[in-house]
Enzyme design. Structure first.
Site, PDB file in Angstrom:
ATOM      1  N   GLU A   1       0.840  -1.201   0.000  1.00 38.18           N
ATOM      2  CA  GLU A   1       0.000   0.000   0.000  1.00 38.18           C
ATOM      3  C   GLU A   1       0.876   1.253   0.000  1.00 38.18           C
ATOM      4  O   GLU A   1       0.563   2.239  -0.683  1.00 38.18           O
ATOM      5  CB  GLU A   1      -0.947  -0.004   1.202  1.00 38.18           C
ATOM      6  CG  GLU A   1      -2.032   1.032   1.139  1.00 38.18           C
ATOM      7  CD  GLU A   1      -3.016   0.828  -0.001  1.00 38.18           C
ATOM      8  OE1 GLU A   1      -3.080   1.714  -0.885  1.00 38.18           O
ATOM      9  OE2 GLU A   1      -3.724  -0.195  -0.015  1.00 38.18           O
TER      10      GLU A   1
ATOM     11  N   GLU B   1       1.487   6.367  -7.091  1.00 34.99           N
ATOM     12  CA  GLU B   1       0.444   7.346  -7.408  1.00 34.99           C
ATOM     13  C   GLU B   1       0.966   8.778  -7.283  1.00 34.99           C
ATOM     14  O   GLU B   1       0.679   9.624  -8.124  1.00 34.99           O
ATOM     15  CB  GLU B   1      -0.765   7.136  -6.502  1.00 34.99           C
ATOM     16  CG  GLU B   1      -1.564   5.906  -6.850  1.00 34.99           C
ATOM     17  CD  GLU B   1      -2.813   5.732  -6.006  1.00 34.99           C
ATOM     18  OE1 GLU B   1      -3.056   6.559  -5.097  1.00 34.99           O
ATOM     19  OE2 GLU B   1      -3.558   4.783  -6.270  1.00 34.99           O
TER      20      GLU B   1
END
Length: 118
Positions: free
Chosen positions: A63, A70
Site C-alpha cells: 500500500e 500514485e
C-alpha cells in the site's frame, strides 16, 4: 552513522505520511490491530504469528508502494495518460492481490481455531 539515522527518519516520515493521508492504509492498520487481538484470543502458535506478521507487513508495504507510485505519477500533471492509468491501476492491483491472499491465509489460520472454540 548520522546518514543512517537520517535515512531511518525519512522512512518513518514516509510511513507516517502514508498513514495520515491514505484511507486504505488506515483500514489495513485497523484490520491488522483486530487480527492481533484475535490472534491473542485464539493463542496463535509462533509459526502462525510469523505468517500473520509477514502478511500484514506485505499488505501495508504494498500500500505504501502504491501510494508512492500514485504520487510520482500525479507529480507529472493531471492530464490523463494511458501509461499513468496503467501504472496506478497495476499498483492498486498488486495491493488487491496481496490483500486477497492475506484474507485467505487468515481464514486458513483462524477458522480452525475459531471452530474449535465453538
Amino acid at each position: 552513522m548520522k546518514k543512517l539515522l537520517k535515512s531511518f527518519g525519512y522512512a518513518f516520515a514516509g510511513i507516517w505520511s502514508g498513514f495520515r493521508t491514505q484511507r486504505n492504509i488506515k483500514i489495513h492498520v485497523a484490520v491488522a490491530l483486530l487480527v492481533f487481538i484475535l490472534g491473542a484470543i485464539v493463542s496463535l502458535t509462533r509459526m502462525e504469528w510469523m505468517i500473520v506478521i509477514i502478511v500484514i507487513c506485505a499488505v501495508i508495504s504494498l500500500e505504501l508502494i502504491n501510494t508512492a507510485i500514485e504520487a510520482a505519477v500525479d507529480m507529472h500533471g493531471t492530464k490523463r495518460h494511458p501509461l499513468a492509468k496503467l501504472a496506478k491501476d497495476t499498483a492498486a492491483g498488486a495491493v488487491l492481490v496481496m490483500s486477497i491472499g492475506a484474507v485467505l491465509i487468515g481464514l486458513l489460520i483462524f477458522l480452525p481455531k475459531l471452530y474449535s472454540l465453538l
